[in-house]
Design a protein around this motif. Structure first.
Motif, PDB file in Angstrom:
ATOM      1  N   ILE A 167       0.621  -1.112  -0.069  1.00 22.54           N
ATOM      2  CA  ILE A 167      -0.207   0.070  -0.007  1.00 22.54           C
ATOM      3  C   ILE A 167       0.829   0.835   0.582  1.00 22.54           C
ATOM      4  CG2 ILE A 167      -1.937   1.268   1.489  1.00 22.54           C
ATOM      5  CD1 ILE A 167      -3.145  -1.416   2.303  1.00 22.54           C
ATOM      6  N   TYR A 168       0.981   2.199  -0.998  1.00 23.20           N
ATOM      7  CA  TYR A 168       1.723   2.855  -0.611  1.00 23.20           C
ATOM      8  C   TYR A 168       1.001   4.210  -1.271  1.00 23.20           C
ATOM      9  CZ  TYR A 168       4.071  -0.689  -2.946  1.00 23.20           C
ATOM     10  OH  TYR A 168       4.579  -2.119  -3.033  1.00 23.20           O
ATOM     11  N   LYS A 169       1.443   5.302  -0.612  1.00 26.97           N
ATOM     12  CA  LYS A 169       0.907   6.696  -0.931  1.00 26.97           C
ATOM     13  C   LYS A 169       1.472   7.831  -1.640  1.00 26.97           C
ATOM     14  CE  LYS A 169      -1.146   9.976   2.147  1.00 26.97           C
ATOM     15  NZ  LYS A 169      -3.627   9.368   1.236  1.00 26.97           N
ATOM     16  N   ILE A 170       1.474   8.906  -2.143  1.00 25.16           N
ATOM     17  CA  ILE A 170       2.228   9.273  -3.075  1.00 25.16           C
ATOM     18  C   ILE A 170       1.431  10.980  -3.188  1.00 25.16           C
ATOM     19  CG2 ILE A 170       2.749   9.922  -5.304  1.00 25.16           C
ATOM     20  CD1 ILE A 170       1.753   6.663  -4.939  1.00 25.16           C
ATOM     21  N   SER A 171       2.113  12.167  -2.787  1.00 30.66           N
ATOM     22  CA  SER A 171       1.090  13.510  -2.741  1.00 30.66           C
ATOM     23  C   SER A 171       2.353  14.048  -3.440  1.00 30.66           C
ATOM     24  CB  SER A 171       0.820  13.700  -1.643  1.00 30.66           C
ATOM     25  OG  SER A 171       2.081  13.326  -0.312  1.00 30.66           O
ATOM     26  N   TRP A 172       1.521  15.442  -4.444  1.00 26.37           N
ATOM     27  CA  TRP A 172       2.799  15.885  -4.554  1.00 26.37           C
ATOM     28  C   TRP A 172       2.131  17.258  -4.612  1.00 26.37           C
ATOM     29  CZ3 TRP A 172       0.985  12.132  -8.073  1.00 26.37           C
ATOM     30  CH2 TRP A 172       0.433  12.130  -9.045  1.00 26.37           C
ATOM     31  N   THR A 173       2.829  18.949  -4.995  1.00 27.78           N
ATOM     32  CA  THR A 173       1.739  20.318  -5.690  1.00 27.78           C
ATOM     33  C   THR A 173       2.055  20.691  -6.791  1.00 27.78           C
ATOM     34  OG1 THR A 173       1.322  20.988  -3.220  1.00 27.78           O
ATOM     35  CG2 THR A 173       1.033  22.040  -5.083  1.00 27.78           C
ATOM     36  N   GLU A 174       1.191  20.870  -7.682  1.00 29.26           N
ATOM     37  CA  GLU A 174       1.701  20.803  -9.310  1.00 29.26           C
ATOM     38  C   GLU A 174       1.842  22.429  -9.484  1.00 29.26           C
ATOM     39  OE1 GLU A 174      -1.283  19.927 -11.387  1.00 29.26           O
ATOM     40  OE2 GLU A 174      -1.291  17.913 -11.650  1.00 29.26           O
ATOM     41  N   PRO A 175       3.621  22.448 -10.075  1.00 24.13           N
ATOM     42  CA  PRO A 175       3.277  24.022 -10.290  1.00 24.13           C
ATOM     43  C   PRO A 175       1.805  24.997 -10.663  1.00 24.13           C
ATOM     44  CG  PRO A 175       4.824  22.999 -12.140  1.00 24.13           C
ATOM     45  CD  PRO A 175       3.603  22.119 -10.782  1.00 24.13           C
ATOM     46  N   THR A 176       0.817  24.773 -11.398  1.00 28.72           N
ATOM     47  CA  THR A 176      -0.630  24.826 -11.310  1.00 28.72           C
ATOM     48  C   THR A 176      -1.499  25.308  -9.362  1.00 28.72           C
ATOM     49  OG1 THR A 176      -1.748  23.089 -10.446  1.00 28.72           O
ATOM     50  CG2 THR A 176      -1.197  23.322 -13.445  1.00 28.72           C
ATOM     51  N   GLY A 177      -0.606  24.689  -8.641  1.00 25.80           N
ATOM     52  CA  GLY A 177      -1.294  24.817  -7.408  1.00 25.80           C
ATOM     53  C   GLY A 177      -2.030  23.775  -6.757  1.00 25.80           C
ATOM     54  N   THR A 178      -2.361  23.624  -8.169  1.00 25.04           N
ATOM     55  CA  THR A 178      -3.337  21.598  -7.731  1.00 25.04           C
ATOM     56  C   THR A 178      -2.420  20.598  -6.776  1.00 25.04           C
ATOM     57  OG1 THR A 178      -4.609  21.924 -10.236  1.00 25.04           O
ATOM     58  CG2 THR A 178      -4.445  20.143  -8.749  1.00 25.04           C
ATOM     59  N   ASP A 179      -2.929  19.847  -5.804  1.00 24.77           N
ATOM     60  CA  ASP A 179      -2.467  19.505  -4.780  1.00 24.77           C
ATOM     61  C   ASP A 179      -3.544  17.708  -5.209  1.00 24.77           C
ATOM     62  OD1 ASP A 179      -1.139  21.290  -3.167  1.00 24.77           O
ATOM     63  OD2 ASP A 179      -2.887  22.083  -2.856  1.00 24.77           O
ATOM     64  N   LEU A 180      -2.188  16.869  -5.425  1.00 28.39           N
ATOM     65  CA  LEU A 180      -3.417  15.309  -5.283  1.00 28.39           C
ATOM     66  C   LEU A 180      -1.950  14.458  -3.808  1.00 28.39           C
ATOM     67  CD1 LEU A 180      -1.717  16.939  -8.147  1.00 28.39           C
ATOM     68  CD2 LEU A 180      -3.365  14.757  -8.853  1.00 28.39           C
ATOM     69  N   ALA A 181      -3.211  13.328  -3.620  1.00 31.37           N
ATOM     70  CA  ALA A 181      -2.285  12.865  -2.969  1.00 31.37           C
ATOM     71  C   ALA A 181      -3.691  11.338  -3.438  1.00 31.37           C
ATOM     72  CB  ALA A 181      -3.829  13.146  -1.532  1.00 31.37           C
ATOM     73  N   LEU A 182      -2.699  10.119  -3.667  1.00 37.20           N
ATOM     74  CA  LEU A 182      -2.980   9.001  -4.461  1.00 37.20           C
ATOM     75  C   LEU A 182      -2.337   7.629  -3.317  1.00 37.20           C
ATOM     76  CD1 LEU A 182      -1.477   9.301  -8.149  1.00 37.20           C
ATOM     77  CD2 LEU A 182      -4.125  10.096  -6.870  1.00 37.20           C
ATOM     78  N   ASP A 183      -3.077   6.911  -3.337  1.00 43.46           N
ATOM     79  CA  ASP A 183      -3.447   6.098  -2.521  1.00 43.46           C
ATOM     80  C   ASP A 183      -3.412   4.704  -2.998  1.00 43.46           C
ATOM     81  OD1 ASP A 183      -2.693   7.385   0.099  1.00 43.46           O
ATOM     82  OD2 ASP A 183      -5.380   8.155   0.336  1.00 43.46           O
TER      83      ASP A 183
END
Length: 184
Positions: free
Chosen positions: A70-86
């Protein structure tokens, strides 16, 4: 053509996850392609939804294993969009939450490009348009493809998405035996 689809792969460690190329469809119908390029970088193409046609390489991200498989990935794009994927690849599913700034919701077409060639435009748009309220999109997704591309493979996400691309990949008509693009 060789089918690179490894839907039966069993994930236990972080190394099992790194270098894996996924295609998944959110319950709302949006189709994404995503690659764990290495332990700190992701590449992706968006095939459907509000920002379908957008693609990004070398996006810095936080990539961790929460527990075996089970993996979690998170980041903020240059657009300001934030993502969190499990990712739960052993169950062929994931849960993603996308936090779109107001400007992306109102002007998604600005982001539908190869972002890496337009970072300044993403920063300018982020400053020019409203950020709040954010559009929060939490969705489950079904993984429809898992390929073992190896880490740091720049051929995985190397061109803009086109209609039918996910099916070409799933059907083994996109990559060769070395996970390089066929028919360049």
């Amino acid at each position: 053509m060789t089918n690179k689809n490894h839907m039966d792969k069993h994930f236990t460690t972080l190394d099992d996850f790194l270098g894996t190329h996924f295609i998944y469809t959110y319950d709302n119908g949006w189709e994404y392609e995503w690659y764990a390029k290495n332990d700190h970088t992701v590449d992706y193409r968006i095939h459907g939804g509000m920002v379908g046609g957008r693609w990004v390489t070398d996006q810095p991200a936080d990539i961790v294993m929460l527990t075996a498989g089970i993996y979690k990935i998170s980041w903020t794009e240059p657009t300001g969009t934030d993502l969190a994927l499990d990712f739960l690849p052993n169950e062929l599913k994931l849960h993603g939450t996308i936090f779109f700034p107001k400007w992306v919701e109102e002007h998604p077409e600005i982001t539908v490009t190869y972002q890496n060639e337009h970072i300044d435009l993403m920063h300018e748009s982020r400053e020019k348009y409203a950020t709040y309220p954010k559009l929060v999109v939490p969705e489950f997704a079904q993984i429809t493809y898992m390929g073992d591309a190896g880490q740091n493979n720049n051929a995985v996400i190397s061109e803009a998405p086109y209609a039918g691309m996910p099916n070409d990949i799933r059907n083994g008509n996109y990559y060769d035996d070395h996970y390089q693009r066929l028919n360049k």
